[in-house]
Design a protein around this motif. Structure first.
Motif, PDB file in Angstrom:
ATOM      1  N   TYR A  86       0.824  -1.208   0.000  1.00 18.43           N
ATOM      2  CA  TYR A  86       0.000   0.000   0.000  1.00 18.43           C
ATOM      3  C   TYR A  86       0.858   1.257   0.000  1.00 18.43           C
ATOM      4  CZ  TYR A  86       0.715   1.161   4.951  1.00 18.43           C
ATOM      5  OH  TYR A  86       1.264   1.526   6.159  1.00 18.43           O
ATOM      6  N   GLU A  87       2.040   1.199   0.635  1.00 17.41           N
ATOM      7  CA  GLU A  87       2.943   2.344   0.636  1.00 17.41           C
ATOM      8  C   GLU A  87       3.538   2.578  -0.746  1.00 17.41           C
ATOM      9  OE1 GLU A  87       4.762   2.360   5.144  1.00 17.41           O
ATOM     10  OE2 GLU A  87       5.509   0.853   3.741  1.00 17.41           O
ATOM     11  N   LEU A  88       3.857   1.487  -1.435  1.00 17.55           N
ATOM     12  CA  LEU A  88       4.403   1.602  -2.785  1.00 17.55           C
ATOM     13  C   LEU A  88       3.367   2.203  -3.733  1.00 17.55           C
ATOM     14  CD1 LEU A  88       6.684   1.051  -4.784  1.00 17.55           C
ATOM     15  CD2 LEU A  88       5.767  -1.258  -5.091  1.00 17.55           C
ATOM     16  N   VAL A  89       2.119   1.762  -3.619  1.00 20.77           N
ATOM     17  CA  VAL A  89       1.049   2.291  -4.471  1.00 20.77           C
ATOM     18  C   VAL A  89       0.876   3.787  -4.240  1.00 20.77           C
ATOM     19  CG1 VAL A  89      -1.428   2.249  -4.892  1.00 20.77           C
ATOM     20  CG2 VAL A  89      -0.181   0.107  -4.679  1.00 20.77           C
ATOM     21  N   ILE A  90       0.841   4.202  -2.976  1.00 21.96           N
ATOM     22  CA  ILE A  90       0.693   5.622  -2.649  1.00 21.96           C
ATOM     23  C   ILE A  90       1.863   6.428  -3.189  1.00 21.96           C
ATOM     24  CG2 ILE A  90       0.702   7.285  -0.738  1.00 21.96           C
ATOM     25  CD1 ILE A  90      -1.034   5.355   0.833  1.00 21.96           C
ATOM     26  N   THR A  91       3.085   5.888  -3.067  1.00 20.33           N
ATOM     27  CA  THR A  91       4.265   6.587  -3.562  1.00 20.33           C
ATOM     28  C   THR A  91       4.204   6.792  -5.070  1.00 20.33           C
ATOM     29  OG1 THR A  91       5.606   5.617  -1.782  1.00 20.33           O
ATOM     30  CG2 THR A  91       6.791   6.531  -3.666  1.00 20.33           C
ATOM     31  N   ILE A  92       3.782   5.757  -5.797  1.00 16.41           N
ATOM     32  CA  ILE A  92       3.685   5.850  -7.258  1.00 16.41           C
ATOM     33  C   ILE A  92       2.628   6.883  -7.663  1.00 16.41           C
ATOM     34  CG2 ILE A  92       3.046   4.601  -9.356  1.00 16.41           C
ATOM     35  CD1 ILE A  92       4.234   2.082  -8.066  1.00 16.41           C
ATOM     36  N   ILE A  93       1.473   6.845  -6.982  1.00 13.52           N
ATOM     37  CA  ILE A  93       0.401   7.786  -7.310  1.00 13.52           C
ATOM     38  C   ILE A  93       0.833   9.221  -7.027  1.00 13.52           C
ATOM     39  CG2 ILE A  93      -1.945   8.519  -6.733  1.00 13.52           C
ATOM     40  CD1 ILE A  93      -2.628   5.617  -6.165  1.00 13.52           C
ATOM     41  N   ILE A  94       1.533   9.430  -5.912  1.00 18.64           N
ATOM     42  CA  ILE A  94       2.006  10.769  -5.562  1.00 18.64           C
ATOM     43  C   ILE A  94       2.945  11.309  -6.644  1.00 18.64           C
ATOM     44  CG2 ILE A  94       3.532  12.033  -3.975  1.00 18.64           C
ATOM     45  CD1 ILE A  94       2.256  10.476  -1.689  1.00 18.64           C
ATOM     46  N   SER A  95       3.845  10.454  -7.119  1.00 21.06           N
ATOM     47  CA  SER A  95       4.783  10.902  -8.151  1.00 21.06           C
ATOM     48  C   SER A  95       4.044  11.274  -9.436  1.00 21.06           C
ATOM     49  CB  SER A  95       5.828   9.816  -8.421  1.00 21.06           C
ATOM     50  OG  SER A  95       5.222   8.656  -8.965  1.00 21.06           O
ATOM     51  N   ASP A  96       2.996  10.523  -9.775  1.00 16.34           N
ATOM     52  CA  ASP A  96       2.216  10.836 -10.978  1.00 16.34           C
ATOM     53  C   ASP A  96       1.435  12.136 -10.807  1.00 16.34           C
ATOM     54  OD1 ASP A  96       3.081   8.654 -12.380  1.00 16.34           O
ATOM     55  OD2 ASP A  96       1.379   7.377 -11.837  1.00 16.34           O
ATOM     56  N   LEU A  97       0.856  12.320  -9.624  1.00 18.81           N
ATOM     57  CA  LEU A  97       0.083  13.535  -9.360  1.00 18.81           C
ATOM     58  C   LEU A  97       0.960  14.783  -9.433  1.00 18.81           C
ATOM     59  CD1 LEU A  97      -2.173  12.360  -6.391  1.00 18.81           C
ATOM     60  CD2 LEU A  97      -2.929  12.954  -8.697  1.00 18.81           C
ATOM     61  N   ALA A  98       2.211  14.651  -9.016  1.00 16.51           N
ATOM     62  CA  ALA A  98       3.107  15.814  -9.004  1.00 16.51           C
ATOM     63  C   ALA A  98       3.536  16.211 -10.414  1.00 16.51           C
ATOM     64  CB  ALA A  98       4.339  15.510  -8.153  1.00 16.51           C
ATOM     65  N   THR A  99       3.642  15.231 -11.318  1.00 17.17           N
ATOM     66  CA  THR A  99       4.139  15.537 -12.662  1.00 17.17           C
ATOM     67  C   THR A  99       3.119  16.286 -13.516  1.00 17.17           C
ATOM     68  OG1 THR A  99       3.426  13.359 -13.457  1.00 17.17           O
ATOM     69  CG2 THR A  99       5.706  13.564 -12.682  1.00 17.17           C
ATOM     70  N   VAL A 100       1.833  16.080 -13.253  1.00 17.72           N
ATOM     71  CA  VAL A 100       0.799  16.710 -14.086  1.00 17.72           C
ATOM     72  C   VAL A 100       0.834  18.235 -13.975  1.00 17.72           C
ATOM     73  CG1 VAL A 100      -1.680  16.917 -14.531  1.00 17.72           C
ATOM     74  CG2 VAL A 100      -0.673  14.677 -14.054  1.00 17.72           C
ATOM     75  N   PRO A 101       0.789  18.830 -12.761  1.00 14.80           N
ATOM     76  CA  PRO A 101       0.870  20.300 -12.670  1.00 14.80           C
ATOM     77  C   PRO A 101       2.219  20.851 -13.118  1.00 14.80           C
ATOM     78  CG  PRO A 101      -0.007  19.342 -10.649  1.00 14.80           C
ATOM     79  CD  PRO A 101       0.558  18.230 -11.448  1.00 14.80           C
ATOM     80  N   MET A 102       3.272  20.023 -13.028  1.00 12.19           N
ATOM     81  CA  MET A 102       4.578  20.483 -13.503  1.00 12.19           C
ATOM     82  C   MET A 102       4.562  20.699 -15.013  1.00 12.19           C
ATOM     83  SD  MET A 102       7.408  18.179 -11.503  1.00 12.19           S
ATOM     84  CE  MET A 102       7.510  18.114  -9.712  1.00 12.19           C
ATOM     85  N   GLN A 103       3.926  19.799 -15.736  1.00 12.24           N
ATOM     86  CA  GLN A 103       3.940  19.830 -17.197  1.00 12.24           C
ATOM     87  C   GLN A 103       2.909  20.788 -17.785  1.00 12.24           C
ATOM     88  OE1 GLN A 103       3.292  15.707 -18.110  1.00 12.24           O
ATOM     89  NE2 GLN A 103       5.399  15.091 -17.721  1.00 12.24           N
ATOM     90  N   ASP A 104       1.778  20.911 -17.097  1.00 14.97           N
ATOM     91  CA  ASP A 104       0.685  21.731 -17.628  1.00 14.97           C
ATOM     92  C   ASP A 104       0.474  22.948 -16.716  1.00 14.97           C
ATOM     93  OD1 ASP A 104      -1.532  22.802 -18.808  1.00 14.97           O
ATOM     94  OD2 ASP A 104      -2.680  20.931 -18.866  1.00 14.97           O
ATOM     95  N   VAL A 105       1.000  24.095 -17.125  1.00 10.51           N
ATOM     96  CA  VAL A 105       0.907  25.311 -16.299  1.00 10.51           C
ATOM     97  C   VAL A 105      -0.501  25.887 -16.311  1.00 10.51           C
ATOM     98  CG1 VAL A 105       3.344  25.898 -16.585  1.00 10.51           C
ATOM     99  CG2 VAL A 105       1.665  26.719 -18.259  1.00 10.51           C
ATOM    100  N   ARG A 106      -1.367  25.350 -17.176  1.00  9.72           N
ATOM    101  CA  ARG A 106      -2.748  25.837 -17.189  1.00  9.72           C
ATOM    102  C   ARG A 106      -3.527  25.343 -15.978  1.00  9.72           C
ATOM    103  NH1 ARG A 106      -4.372  23.490 -22.927  1.00  9.72           N
ATOM    104  NH2 ARG A 106      -3.329  21.738 -21.889  1.00  9.72           N
ATOM    105  N   LEU A 107      -3.054  24.272 -15.386  1.00 11.73           N
ATOM    106  CA  LEU A 107      -3.728  23.725 -14.208  1.00 11.73           C
ATOM    107  C   LEU A 107      -3.285  24.472 -12.953  1.00 11.73           C
ATOM    108  CD1 LEU A 107      -3.387  19.891 -14.924  1.00 11.73           C
ATOM    109  CD2 LEU A 107      -5.424  21.313 -15.227  1.00 11.73           C
ATOM    110  N   PRO A 108      -4.236  24.809 -12.086  1.00  8.56           N
ATOM    111  CA  PRO A 108      -3.863  25.451 -10.816  1.00  8.56           C
ATOM    112  C   PRO A 108      -2.977  24.518  -9.985  1.00  8.56           C
ATOM    113  CG  PRO A 108      -6.223  25.642 -11.218  1.00  8.56           C
ATOM    114  CD  PRO A 108      -5.698  24.684 -12.242  1.00  8.56           C
ATOM    115  N   LEU A 109      -2.001  25.084  -9.313  1.00  9.95           N
ATOM    116  CA  LEU A 109      -1.063  24.289  -8.522  1.00  9.95           C
ATOM    117  C   LEU A 109      -1.777  23.526  -7.410  1.00  9.95           C
ATOM    118  CD1 LEU A 109       1.985  23.782  -8.465  1.00  9.95           C
ATOM    119  CD2 LEU A 109       2.206  25.607  -6.781  1.00  9.95           C
ATOM    120  N   ILE A 110      -2.873  24.093  -6.935  1.00 10.63           N
ATOM    121  CA  ILE A 110      -3.603  23.482  -5.828  1.00 10.63           C
ATOM    122  C   ILE A 110      -4.188  22.125  -6.216  1.00 10.63           C
ATOM    123  CG2 ILE A 110      -5.836  24.517  -6.368  1.00 10.63           C
ATOM    124  CD1 ILE A 110      -4.280  24.203  -2.871  1.00 10.63           C
TER     125      ILE A 110
END
Length: 219
Positions: free
Chosen positions: A33-57
């Motif tokens: 469960y910790e590995l799954v959460i870690t992977i999801i967190i990394s994916d969630l962080a990359t989306v706002p990094m790549q798309d500046v149109r999305l609010p950082l929040i």
């Protein structure tokens, strides 16, 4: 460009903080469960990094929500043996006294060639010389050689107010037996942090606050 750099730095620092709060573990030591959460967190962080149109929040809120979920699951495991078993499962005995456990091999979907490779990597070439091989909850293989035929697997019987009734039952013992054993040593179970049976069959206990007391005496 500066906006992208700023957003990247913010999210990077946030992810580092979240992973730090989840505990000091390497990737190979994470529970499923910790590995799954870690992977999801990394994916969630990359989306706002790549798309500046999305609010950082929109990246911060899901990441913090996952951190809270992980902390809740960890706390449940600390407070309940039942929840620990549901969330993490139990280690599986793959080899015992030089014999392969066919049922666990099938249950854990372990290929025999992969198992033999793991044994060779660890320097164990002969299955008959292995007393125990356990598949831990994090996927690592723990191997105990048959150097001492009297050695058994250590077992936690009590920790921080929680009895391990399943292990006690396997030993044909109950909570009253454990309490009586401690009372014979002049120890109250309520003052005890952990009680375990070591590999030689000896009952070991540690009182609450023993570590802090030891550290204070060093000063």
């Amino acid at each position: 460009m500066f906006i992208v750099i700023f957003r990247t730095c913010i999210l990077y620092l946030l992810v580092v903080l979240v992973i730090r709060l989840m505990g000091k573990r390497q990737i190979g030591e994470l529970q499923p469960y910790e590995l799954v959460i870690t992977i999801i967190i990394s994916d969630l962080a990359t989306v706002p990094m790549q798309d500046v149109r999305l609010p950082l929040i929109l990246g911060i809120i899901p990441i913090m929500s996952l951190l809270i979920l992980e902390l809740i699951l960890t706390e449940l495991q600390l407070k309940s043996n039942f929840m620990r078993k549901i969330i993490d499962g139990n280690p599986s005995i793959i080899i015992k006294n030089g014999k392969l456990n066919e049922k666990e091999l099938k249950s854990q979907r372990i290929n025999l060639d992969d198992l033999m490779e793991e044994l060779r990597i660890s320097g164990n070439l002969d299955i008959s010389k292995i007393k125990y091989a356990l598949l831990e909850n994090n996927g690592q293989l723990s191997i105990i050689p048959m150097d001492n035929t009297t050695m058994n697997l250590p077992a936690i019987l009590y920790v921080d107010g929680q009895y391990n009734k399943e292990t006690l039952s396997q030993m044909n013992k109950d909570t009253k037996w454990l309490e009586q054993k401690l009372q014979n040593k002049g120890v109250n179970i309520e003052d005890t942090f952990i009680v375990l049976l070591d590999s030689t069959g000896k009952l070991i206990h540690q009182l609450k606050g023993d570590f802090e007391k030891m550290e204070s005496e060093k000063k």
